[in-house]
Design a protein around this motif. Structure first.
Motif: not given
Ligand SMILES: O=P(O)(O)O[C@@H]1[C@@H](OP(=O)(O)O)[C@H](OP(=O)(O)O)[C@H](O)[C@H](OP(=O)(O)O)[C@H]1OP(=O)(O)O
Ligand SMILES: Nc1ncnc2c1ncn2[C@@H]1O[C@H](COP(=O)(O)OP(=O)(O)OP(=O)(O)O)[C@@H](O)[C@H]1O
Length: 498
Positions: A450-473
């Protein structure tokens, strides 16, 4: 670089579309047990130049990473690194045109690399087992992308929900909201990786009900069950049972109806479970020791199995663990090289970013883009046990995280070839069911770095996943509470009126 394939295979008509993911597209030979895996690039004008520049290096990195890193971590028998080959451009262009109409719409935001002439040549794992055997019934193959099988344990995590609900289950809510899939899957990777037969049964049944991109079944190399994309799914269990009857009940393969479907599907789940928990290289008694992941890391609150258990008032679920050496335990152990979670890795990524801005040549010294050779592999072992604030410590943790990310996104291919017990080609491993017997092999694919640069994207996505999950549930909980009060109100009125 690369070998030129034998000319007899270079007729585009002899190859057909096989499948694709986000980064590569695979075509298979109609007769031979071979596939070609091409890179994909975004649909942009700069695409031909980008492919010419990047393809050979990226393909070399893929093979090296597989050979020098993942194979050592996951085990020799499971990994087929393949080789980089150079193909005539005419052939590749013809192939690209031929397969275009077969491609699912949702993947057409990228194009197949028909510019560089480079590709990977690999054994066709959906036919691998029976290449040289004569069997009336063609091989069956089950592909599972299991995803991350543990709850992260890092002290860097600040959002408590990450200690309770696994990433796959949380991500489902965002994927459905984004329109990637129509329904939430009940599959929970923690059940599959539990090694507990009951939990694995539920996990596999859930994959069969909602395969998304986590389950595919091939017969003779042809997809007979699973999704090409969300618009185009083959997922009728009765139809699947019809395909499988002749494999599991060869003597009375004509029976049909719901009972038959249930029986056949149970047999299928049984075979998959055995393949996933067997130690193919096995047989040393010590190897049967089980790997037990601690209780809090191996249960996900969103898992339907756990919910059922709670609902039925059963408090203790046996935590069976996976037999050492089986494919799932190998994958899980590599996934667990991610000890810090993206929450702990992201600050280290920023440290490295800042450093290479100042000292750009250190990018190579730190192996951020490979090469993935023996010295990269050695750099994974813990030479810095504590954070000594150095960039070397940060790079080591990032390497471990990237290797773990590959293991969280790989797929397992189980190839089954029917074989009467009397004809068992010992010492090949076999699986027996109530009425049938299969020779089988297990491989792991998609082991790209996995490209080294992906880390920035993975960090953002992780935040989105958690916030959306918390909101939705939370929103769903509020709705349920409102409904509860409303029903109680109605109830109260009803009592008054009597
Ligand atoms: O982040 P995730 O868990 O959504 O995983 C991505 C996968 O999504 P999934 O959730 O499995 O549908 C995603 O799969 P799809 O394109 O959704 O089939 C890719 O495998 C992606 O890898 P890469 O960045 O293209 O090398 C995967 O990204 P990485 O996280 O492995 O970088
Ligand atoms: N050696 C092989 N033999 C048979 N089929 C294969 C082989 N390699 C890949 N495939 C098929 O092609 C599909 C796409 O390949 P792969 O998963 O490697 O693509 P990808 O773009 O890397 O995926 P992802 O989106 O997960 O990153 C696989 O799901 C599998 O069905």
């Amino acid at each position: 670089m690369g070998t030129v394939m034998e000319v007899k295979y270079l007729d585009a008509n002899e190859w057909k579309y096989h499948g694709e993911g986000n980064r590569s597209l695979v075509v298979s030979h109609v007769q031979h047990c071979q596939v070609l895996r091409f890179l994909k690039f975004p649909n942009e004008r700069s695409q031909p130049n980008q492919a010419l520049e990047e393809a050979p290096r990226r393909l070399r990195n893929i093979v090296d990473f597989s050979k020098h890193v993942m194979k050592l971590l996951l085990g020799d028998t499971f990994v087929q690194p393949g080789e980089v080959i150079q193909l005539p451009l005419d052939f590749v262009r013809q192939l690209a045109m031929k397969i275009q109409p077969e491609r699912p719409g949702s993947r057409c935001n990228k194009v197949m690399d028909a510019f560089s002439g480079y590709a990977l040549c690999l054994p066709d794992l959906t036919k691998f087992q029976t290449c040289h055997r004569i069997e009336k019934r063609p091989p069956l193959c089950i592909e599972i992308k299991p995803k991350c099988g543990f709850i992260p344990f890092s002290t860097h995590i600040t959002k408590d929900v990450k200690h309770r609900v696994c990433r796959y289950c949380m991500h489902q809510h965002l994927k459905v909201a984004n329109g990637k899939w129509k329904r939430i899957s009940k599959y929970c990777p923690l059940d599959l990786f539990s090694g507990n037969k009951q939990r694995m049964y539920i996990a596999l049944k859930s994959l069969l009900q909602e395969p998304q991109n986590n389950l595919k079944i091939f017969k003779n190399g042809e997809l007979i069950f699973g999704c090409k994309d969300d618009q185009d799914c083959l997922m009728d269990l009765n139809e699947l049972a019809n395909h499988l009857k002749a494999y599991f009940f060869p003597a009375n393969g004509v029976v049909s109806g719901p009972q038959c479907t249930r029986t056949v599907i149970s047999e299928l789940i049984h075979v998959i479970t055995i393949a996933l928990v067997s130690n193919i290289n096995n047989c040393k008694p010590g190897d049967m020791k089980r790997i037990i992941v601690s209780e809090e890391r191996s249960h996900c609150e969103a898992s339907h199995f756990c919910k059922e258990v709670l609902r039925n008032g059963i408090h203790v679920v046996e935590n069976s663990g996976l037999p050492r050496g089986c494919v799932l335990s190998r994958i899980l152990q590599v996934q667990m090289l991610d000890m810090m979670d993206i929450d702990g890795i992201y600050p280290l990524y920023l440290r490295v970013q800042q450093h290479i801005e100042e000292f750009p040549t250190d990018r190579t010294r730190l192996h951020l883009d490979g090469p993935y050779n023996e010295s990269f592999y050695e750099s994974l072992s813990d030479s810095h046990s504590q954070d000594d604030e150095t960039v070397d410590y940060a790079a080591q943790k990032i390497h471990q995280y990237r290797v773990a990310t590959t293991a969280k996104d790989c797929s397992v291919m189980i190839a089954l070839s029917p074989c009467p017990l009397e004809e068992w080609p010992e010492p090949s491993p076999i699986i027996q069911t109530s009425r049938a017997c299969f020779v089988y092999s297990v491989s792991i694919l998609d082991l790209d770095p996995k490209p080294y640069e992906n880390i920035a994207h993975q960090y953002k996505l992780d935040g989105k996943i958690i916030n959306f999950y918390l909101q939705n549930t939370r929103a769903k909980k509020d709705l349920a509470t409102q409904k509860f009060y409303k029903e109680n109100e109605e109830c109260t009125l009803f009592f008054h009126s009597v």
